[in-house]
Write a protein that holds these residues in place. Sequence first.
Motif, PDB file in Angstrom:
ATOM      1  N   PRO A 273       0.767  -1.448  -0.003  1.00  0.00           N
ATOM      2  CA  PRO A 273      -0.253   0.145   0.024  1.00  0.00           C
ATOM      3  C   PRO A 273       0.880   1.351   0.236  1.00  0.00           C
ATOM      4  O   PRO A 273       0.435   2.400  -0.584  1.00  0.00           O
ATOM      5  CB  PRO A 273      -0.994  -0.066   1.241  1.00  0.00           C
ATOM      6  CG  PRO A 273      -0.978  -1.565   1.780  1.00  0.00           C
ATOM      7  CD  PRO A 273       0.438  -2.350   1.100  1.00  0.00           C
ATOM      8  N   THR A 274       1.893   1.318   0.488  1.00  0.00           N
ATOM      9  CA  THR A 274       2.768   2.392   0.594  1.00  0.00           C
ATOM     10  C   THR A 274       3.807   2.739  -0.770  1.00  0.00           C
ATOM     11  O   THR A 274       3.333   3.749  -1.126  1.00  0.00           O
ATOM     12  CB  THR A 274       3.968   2.248   1.760  1.00  0.00           C
ATOM     13  OG1 THR A 274       3.594   2.120   2.958  1.00  0.00           O
ATOM     14  CG2 THR A 274       4.807   3.410   1.699  1.00  0.00           C
ATOM     15  N   LEU A 275       3.855   1.612  -1.425  1.00  0.00           N
ATOM     16  CA  LEU A 275       4.356   1.697  -2.801  1.00  0.00           C
ATOM     17  C   LEU A 275       3.128   2.350  -3.616  1.00  0.00           C
ATOM     18  O   LEU A 275       3.557   3.291  -4.527  1.00  0.00           O
ATOM     19  CB  LEU A 275       4.854   0.241  -3.353  1.00  0.00           C
ATOM     20  CG  LEU A 275       5.330   0.227  -4.700  1.00  0.00           C
ATOM     21  CD1 LEU A 275       6.736   1.306  -4.694  1.00  0.00           C
ATOM     22  CD2 LEU A 275       5.659  -1.102  -5.215  1.00  0.00           C
ATOM     23  N   ALA A 276       2.022   1.743  -3.678  1.00  0.00           N
ATOM     24  CA  ALA A 276       0.820   2.406  -4.566  1.00  0.00           C
ATOM     25  C   ALA A 276       0.732   3.832  -4.146  1.00  0.00           C
ATOM     26  O   ALA A 276       0.380   4.502  -5.070  1.00  0.00           O
ATOM     27  CB  ALA A 276      -0.451   1.360  -4.285  1.00  0.00           C
ATOM     28  N   PHE A 277       0.854   4.164  -3.048  1.00  0.00           N
ATOM     29  CA  PHE A 277       0.243   5.584  -2.509  1.00  0.00           C
ATOM     30  C   PHE A 277       1.582   6.266  -3.001  1.00  0.00           C
ATOM     31  O   PHE A 277       1.338   7.580  -3.378  1.00  0.00           O
ATOM     32  CB  PHE A 277       0.526   5.580  -0.882  1.00  0.00           C
ATOM     33  CG  PHE A 277       0.169   7.023  -0.529  1.00  0.00           C
ATOM     34  CD1 PHE A 277      -1.082   7.730  -0.518  1.00  0.00           C
ATOM     35  CD2 PHE A 277       1.357   7.805  -0.223  1.00  0.00           C
ATOM     36  CE1 PHE A 277      -1.140   9.150  -0.075  1.00  0.00           C
ATOM     37  CE2 PHE A 277       1.137   9.211   0.482  1.00  0.00           C
ATOM     38  CZ  PHE A 277      -0.006   9.652   0.357  1.00  0.00           C
ATOM     39  N   VAL A 278       2.785   5.979  -2.889  1.00  0.00           N
ATOM     40  CA  VAL A 278       3.755   6.791  -3.581  1.00  0.00           C
ATOM     41  C   VAL A 278       3.829   6.854  -4.937  1.00  0.00           C
ATOM     42  O   VAL A 278       3.926   8.091  -5.552  1.00  0.00           O
ATOM     43  CB  VAL A 278       5.174   6.119  -3.185  1.00  0.00           C
ATOM     44  CG1 VAL A 278       6.398   6.852  -3.895  1.00  0.00           C
ATOM     45  CG2 VAL A 278       5.461   6.373  -1.595  1.00  0.00           C
ATOM     46  N   ALA A 279       3.260   5.763  -5.570  1.00  0.00           N
ATOM     47  CA  ALA A 279       3.180   5.904  -7.039  1.00  0.00           C
ATOM     48  C   ALA A 279       2.102   7.141  -7.557  1.00  0.00           C
ATOM     49  O   ALA A 279       2.292   7.764  -8.428  1.00  0.00           O
ATOM     50  CB  ALA A 279       3.062   4.548  -7.408  1.00  0.00           C
ATOM     51  N   LEU A 280       1.053   6.834  -6.916  1.00  0.00           N
ATOM     52  CA  LEU A 280      -0.296   7.829  -7.237  1.00  0.00           C
ATOM     53  C   LEU A 280       0.122   9.222  -6.762  1.00  0.00           C
ATOM     54  O   LEU A 280      -0.181  10.129  -7.620  1.00  0.00           O
ATOM     55  CB  LEU A 280      -1.297   7.362  -6.370  1.00  0.00           C
ATOM     56  CG  LEU A 280      -2.091   6.026  -6.967  1.00  0.00           C
ATOM     57  CD1 LEU A 280      -3.167   5.574  -6.186  1.00  0.00           C
ATOM     58  CD2 LEU A 280      -2.407   6.134  -8.453  1.00  0.00           C
ATOM     59  N   LEU A 281       0.903   9.387  -5.686  1.00  0.00           N
ATOM     60  CA  LEU A 281       1.309  10.732  -5.406  1.00  0.00           C
ATOM     61  C   LEU A 281       2.317  11.359  -6.399  1.00  0.00           C
ATOM     62  O   LEU A 281       1.965  12.641  -6.805  1.00  0.00           O
ATOM     63  CB  LEU A 281       2.125  10.773  -3.995  1.00  0.00           C
ATOM     64  CG  LEU A 281       2.338  12.065  -3.462  1.00  0.00           C
ATOM     65  CD1 LEU A 281       1.245  12.876  -3.070  1.00  0.00           C
ATOM     66  CD2 LEU A 281       3.048  11.878  -2.169  1.00  0.00           C
ATOM     67  N   THR A 282       3.261  10.365  -6.859  1.00  0.00           N
ATOM     68  CA  THR A 282       4.040  10.824  -7.809  1.00  0.00           C
ATOM     69  C   THR A 282       3.323  11.426  -9.150  1.00  0.00           C
ATOM     70  O   THR A 282       3.883  12.408  -9.802  1.00  0.00           O
ATOM     71  CB  THR A 282       5.289   9.853  -8.330  1.00  0.00           C
ATOM     72  OG1 THR A 282       5.923   9.598  -7.110  1.00  0.00           O
ATOM     73  CG2 THR A 282       6.073  10.270  -9.416  1.00  0.00           C
ATOM     74  N   LEU A 283       2.263  10.621  -9.350  1.00  0.00           N
ATOM     75  CA  LEU A 283       1.377  11.044 -10.613  1.00  0.00           C
ATOM     76  C   LEU A 283       0.739  12.297 -10.613  1.00  0.00           C
ATOM     77  O   LEU A 283       0.448  13.146 -11.444  1.00  0.00           O
ATOM     78  CB  LEU A 283       0.535   9.773 -10.859  1.00  0.00           C
ATOM     79  CG  LEU A 283       1.027   8.617 -11.774  1.00  0.00           C
ATOM     80  CD1 LEU A 283      -0.115   7.598 -11.964  1.00  0.00           C
ATOM     81  CD2 LEU A 283       2.015   8.822 -13.018  1.00  0.00           C
ATOM     82  N   ILE A 284       0.186  12.481  -9.216  1.00  0.00           N
ATOM     83  CA  ILE A 284      -0.319  13.851  -9.072  1.00  0.00           C
ATOM     84  C   ILE A 284       0.642  14.962  -9.294  1.00  0.00           C
ATOM     85  O   ILE A 284       0.315  16.105  -9.580  1.00  0.00           O
ATOM     86  CB  ILE A 284      -1.198  13.792  -7.516  1.00  0.00           C
ATOM     87  CG1 ILE A 284      -2.068  12.659  -7.766  1.00  0.00           C
ATOM     88  CG2 ILE A 284      -1.613  15.247  -7.439  1.00  0.00           C
ATOM     89  CD1 ILE A 284      -2.785  12.220  -6.311  1.00  0.00           C
ATOM     90  N   LEU A 285       1.808  14.712  -8.643  1.00  0.00           N
ATOM     91  CA  LEU A 285       2.908  15.764  -8.568  1.00  0.00           C
ATOM     92  C   LEU A 285       3.272  15.891  -9.924  1.00  0.00           C
ATOM     93  O   LEU A 285       3.663  17.191 -10.163  1.00  0.00           O
ATOM     94  CB  LEU A 285       3.855  15.492  -7.550  1.00  0.00           C
ATOM     95  CG  LEU A 285       3.339  15.516  -5.924  1.00  0.00           C
ATOM     96  CD1 LEU A 285       4.665  14.955  -5.307  1.00  0.00           C
ATOM     97  CD2 LEU A 285       2.779  16.665  -5.494  1.00  0.00           C
ATOM     98  N   HIS A 286       3.352  15.124 -10.587  1.00  0.00           N
ATOM     99  CA  HIS A 286       4.082  15.177 -11.905  1.00  0.00           C
ATOM    100  C   HIS A 286       3.100  14.622 -13.247  1.00  0.00           C
ATOM    101  O   HIS A 286       3.335  13.724 -13.894  1.00  0.00           O
ATOM    102  CB  HIS A 286       5.296  14.496 -12.184  1.00  0.00           C
ATOM    103  CG  HIS A 286       6.445  15.122 -11.218  1.00  0.00           C
ATOM    104  ND1 HIS A 286       6.978  16.286 -11.167  1.00  0.00           N
ATOM    105  CD2 HIS A 286       6.759  14.558 -10.153  1.00  0.00           C
ATOM    106  CE1 HIS A 286       7.889  16.189 -10.175  1.00  0.00           C
ATOM    107  NE2 HIS A 286       7.707  15.102  -9.393  1.00  0.00           N
ATOM    108  N   PRO A 287       1.907  15.365 -13.416  1.00  0.00           N
ATOM    109  CA  PRO A 287       0.777  14.978 -14.215  1.00  0.00           C
ATOM    110  C   PRO A 287       1.652  14.690 -15.735  1.00  0.00           C
ATOM    111  O   PRO A 287       0.933  14.108 -16.609  1.00  0.00           O
ATOM    112  CB  PRO A 287      -0.158  15.653 -14.053  1.00  0.00           C
ATOM    113  CG  PRO A 287       0.267  16.927 -13.653  1.00  0.00           C
ATOM    114  CD  PRO A 287       1.526  16.581 -12.977  1.00  0.00           C
ATOM    115  N   THR A 288       2.536  15.354 -16.226  1.00  0.00           N
ATOM    116  CA  THR A 288       3.117  15.392 -17.425  1.00  0.00           C
ATOM    117  C   THR A 288       3.809  14.078 -17.725  1.00  0.00           C
ATOM    118  O   THR A 288       3.831  13.774 -19.020  1.00  0.00           O
ATOM    119  CB  THR A 288       4.082  16.647 -17.684  1.00  0.00           C
ATOM    120  OG1 THR A 288       5.112  16.654 -16.782  1.00  0.00           O
ATOM    121  CG2 THR A 288       3.415  17.863 -17.624  1.00  0.00           C
TER     122      THR A 288
END
Length: 68
Positions: A29-44
């Motif tokens: 779950p931590t890995l999934a959260f970090v991956a989604l957070l990265t997509l939110i921070l860098h949507p390009t």
Amino acid sequence: MPASTQPRPRPATSRGADPRLPWWALALPTLAFVALLTLILHPTDAHAAAGDPVTARLLERVQQLLTR
């Protein structure tokens, strides 16, 4: 004859639940959260897949129906 209201004793072999979690129960779950957070921070960095125009029209139609 009345029914017994006393609870039955537990067998000596049952121990109850183990409160410890395996390492992956927190890591995934931590890995999934970090991956989604990265997509939110860098949507390009998130690229849409090149899809069939029929699929795009179908999804637009579904969106129109849901927003009514």
